[in-house]
Scaffold this motif. Structure first.
Motif, mmCIF file in Angstrom:
data_model
loop_
_atom_site.group_PDB
_atom_site.id
_atom_site.type_symbol
_atom_site.label_atom_id
_atom_site.label_comp_id
_atom_site.label_asym_id
_atom_site.label_seq_id
_atom_site.Cartn_x
_atom_site.Cartn_y
_atom_site.Cartn_z
ATOM 1 N N MET A 188 0.838 -1.206 0.000
ATOM 2 C CA MET A 188 0.000 0.000 0.000
ATOM 3 C C MET A 188 0.873 1.255 0.000
ATOM 4 S SD MET A 188 -3.028 1.301 -0.052
ATOM 5 C CE MET A 188 -4.229 0.166 0.556
ATOM 6 N N ALA A 189 1.920 1.260 0.787
ATOM 7 C CA ALA A 189 2.831 2.405 0.817
ATOM 8 C C ALA A 189 3.490 2.598 -0.548
ATOM 9 C CB ALA A 189 3.893 2.219 1.900
ATOM 10 N N TYR A 190 3.854 1.510 -1.195
ATOM 11 C CA TYR A 190 4.459 1.586 -2.525
ATOM 12 C C TYR A 190 3.488 2.199 -3.541
ATOM 13 C CZ TYR A 190 6.283 0.086 -7.029
ATOM 14 O OH TYR A 190 6.719 0.064 -8.331
ATOM 15 N N VAL A 191 2.249 1.723 -3.530
ATOM 16 C CA VAL A 191 1.238 2.224 -4.465
ATOM 17 C C VAL A 191 0.987 3.721 -4.227
ATOM 18 C CG1 VAL A 191 -1.209 2.073 -5.082
ATOM 19 C CG2 VAL A 191 0.142 -0.007 -4.812
ATOM 20 N N LEU A 192 0.862 4.111 -2.986
ATOM 21 C CA LEU A 192 0.624 5.524 -2.668
ATOM 22 C C LEU A 192 1.824 6.390 -3.063
ATOM 23 C CD1 LEU A 192 -1.097 5.123 0.807
ATOM 24 C CD2 LEU A 192 -2.189 5.719 -1.364
ATOM 25 N N ARG A 193 3.016 5.882 -2.815
ATOM 26 C CA ARG A 193 4.242 6.621 -3.179
ATOM 27 C C ARG A 193 4.324 6.828 -4.695
ATOM 28 N NH1 ARG A 193 7.463 3.606 -0.450
ATOM 29 N NH2 ARG A 193 8.074 2.264 -2.165
ATOM 30 N N LYS A 194 4.007 5.813 -5.449
ATOM 31 C CA LYS A 194 4.031 5.941 -6.910
ATOM 32 C C LYS A 194 2.972 6.926 -7.397
ATOM 33 C CE LYS A 194 7.519 3.571 -7.432
ATOM 34 N NZ LYS A 194 8.745 4.312 -7.659
ATOM 35 N N GLU A 195 1.822 6.919 -6.755
ATOM 36 C CA GLU A 195 0.769 7.869 -7.129
ATOM 37 C C GLU A 195 1.201 9.306 -6.807
ATOM 38 O OE1 GLU A 195 -2.702 8.870 -8.954
ATOM 39 O OE2 GLU A 195 -1.783 6.893 -8.828
ATOM 40 N N LEU A 196 1.846 9.496 -5.672
ATOM 41 C CA LEU A 196 2.346 10.827 -5.319
ATOM 42 C C LEU A 196 3.400 11.291 -6.322
ATOM 43 C CD1 LEU A 196 2.655 10.459 -1.448
ATOM 44 C CD2 LEU A 196 1.036 11.906 -2.682
ATOM 45 N N ASP A 197 4.284 10.390 -6.711
ATOM 46 C CA ASP A 197 5.301 10.731 -7.707
ATOM 47 C C ASP A 197 4.662 11.167 -9.023
ATOM 48 O OD1 ASP A 197 7.525 10.211 -6.105
ATOM 49 O OD2 ASP A 197 7.644 8.112 -6.749
ATOM 50 N N GLU A 198 3.650 10.451 -9.438
ATOM 51 C CA GLU A 198 2.971 10.768 -10.690
ATOM 52 C C GLU A 198 2.275 12.128 -10.616
ATOM 53 O OE1 GLU A 198 2.218 10.085 -14.573
ATOM 54 O OE2 GLU A 198 3.305 8.711 -13.271
ATOM 55 N N MET A 199 1.652 12.405 -9.493
ATOM 56 C CA MET A 199 0.974 13.696 -9.344
ATOM 57 C C MET A 199 1.983 14.848 -9.277
ATOM 58 S SD MET A 199 -2.385 13.044 -7.015
ATOM 59 C CE MET A 199 -1.686 11.897 -5.855
ATOM 60 N N ARG A 220 -6.342 16.278 -4.785
ATOM 61 C CA ARG A 220 -6.155 14.828 -4.707
ATOM 62 C C ARG A 220 -4.812 14.485 -4.055
ATOM 63 N NH1 ARG A 220 -4.703 10.517 -8.514
ATOM 64 N NH2 ARG A 220 -5.785 8.670 -7.785
ATOM 65 N N TYR A 221 -3.785 15.274 -4.364
ATOM 66 C CA TYR A 221 -2.467 15.065 -3.781
ATOM 67 C C TYR A 221 -2.540 15.143 -2.255
ATOM 68 C CZ TYR A 221 2.539 15.346 -3.012
ATOM 69 O OH TYR A 221 3.807 15.083 -2.583
ATOM 70 N N LYS A 222 -3.257 16.121 -1.744
ATOM 71 C CA LYS A 222 -3.372 16.283 -0.299
ATOM 72 C C LYS A 222 -4.021 15.064 0.346
ATOM 73 C CE LYS A 222 -3.475 21.285 -0.523
ATOM 74 N NZ LYS A 222 -4.302 22.493 -0.455
ATOM 75 N N THR A 223 -5.043 14.523 -0.304
ATOM 76 C CA THR A 223 -5.718 13.336 0.225
ATOM 77 C C THR A 223 -4.790 12.126 0.227
ATOM 78 O OG1 THR A 223 -7.839 14.172 -0.569
ATOM 79 C CG2 THR A 223 -7.714 11.814 -0.062
ATOM 80 N N ILE A 224 -4.113 11.894 -0.889
ATOM 81 C CA ILE A 224 -3.206 10.746 -1.000
ATOM 82 C C ILE A 224 -2.034 10.902 -0.030
ATOM 83 C CG2 ILE A 224 -1.676 9.450 -2.560
ATOM 84 C CD1 ILE A 224 -4.629 9.100 -3.234
ATOM 85 N N PHE A 225 -1.548 12.133 0.125
ATOM 86 C CA PHE A 225 -0.447 12.386 1.064
ATOM 87 C C PHE A 225 -0.864 12.028 2.492
ATOM 88 C CE2 PHE A 225 1.910 15.090 3.988
ATOM 89 C CZ PHE A 225 3.217 14.786 3.634
ATOM 90 N N TYR A 273 7.933 14.020 0.253
ATOM 91 C CA TYR A 273 6.709 14.362 -0.472
ATOM 92 C C TYR A 273 6.016 15.618 0.057
ATOM 93 C CZ TYR A 273 7.441 9.944 -2.694
ATOM 94 O OH TYR A 273 7.997 8.918 -3.415
ATOM 95 N N VAL A 274 6.639 16.292 1.015
ATOM 96 C CA VAL A 274 6.091 17.566 1.476
ATOM 97 C C VAL A 274 6.321 18.583 0.375
ATOM 98 C CG1 VAL A 274 6.294 19.393 3.191
ATOM 99 C CG2 VAL A 274 6.472 17.005 3.882
ATOM 100 N N ARG A 275 5.290 19.338 0.019
ATOM 101 C CA ARG A 275 5.336 20.185 -1.171
ATOM 102 C C ARG A 275 5.548 21.654 -0.869
ATOM 103 N NH1 ARG A 275 0.245 20.023 -3.414
ATOM 104 N NH2 ARG A 275 1.118 21.628 -4.691
#
Length: 76
Positions: free
Chosen positions: A14-25, A45-50, A65-67
């Motif tokens: 789950m952490a891997y999937v979320l990390r990849k989604e954050l990278d893509e965003m 959406r980024y805030k929610t996934i973060f 991943y802090v923006r």
């Protein structure tokens, strides 16, 4: 509120999937061709996934991943 029980392997996945989604965003947010409405939608959406990722990730990983300076809002 919804709860889930995950074993260690599932937490890592789950952490891997979320990390990849954050990278893509982050990649999408850096694309200046996208209009402001799309960028705001991605930002929301980024805030929610973060927040979801923050439940799985160690503090050191989370800081990547802090923006606070990566995304500068433009008025197009």
């Amino acid at each position: 509120m919804l709860g889930m029980l995950l074993n260690d392997k599932e937490c890592k996945e789950m952490a891997y999937v979320l990390r990849k989604e954050l990278d893509e965003m982050l990649f999408d947010l850096s694309d200046q061709r996208l209009n402001q409405d799309i960028r705001k939608s991605i930002d929301k959406r980024y805030k929610t996934i973060f927040q979801m990722y923050a439940r799985f990730a160690p503090q050191k990983e989370l800081s990547k991943y802090v923006r606070n300076g990566r995304y500068k809002e433009t008025n197009n």
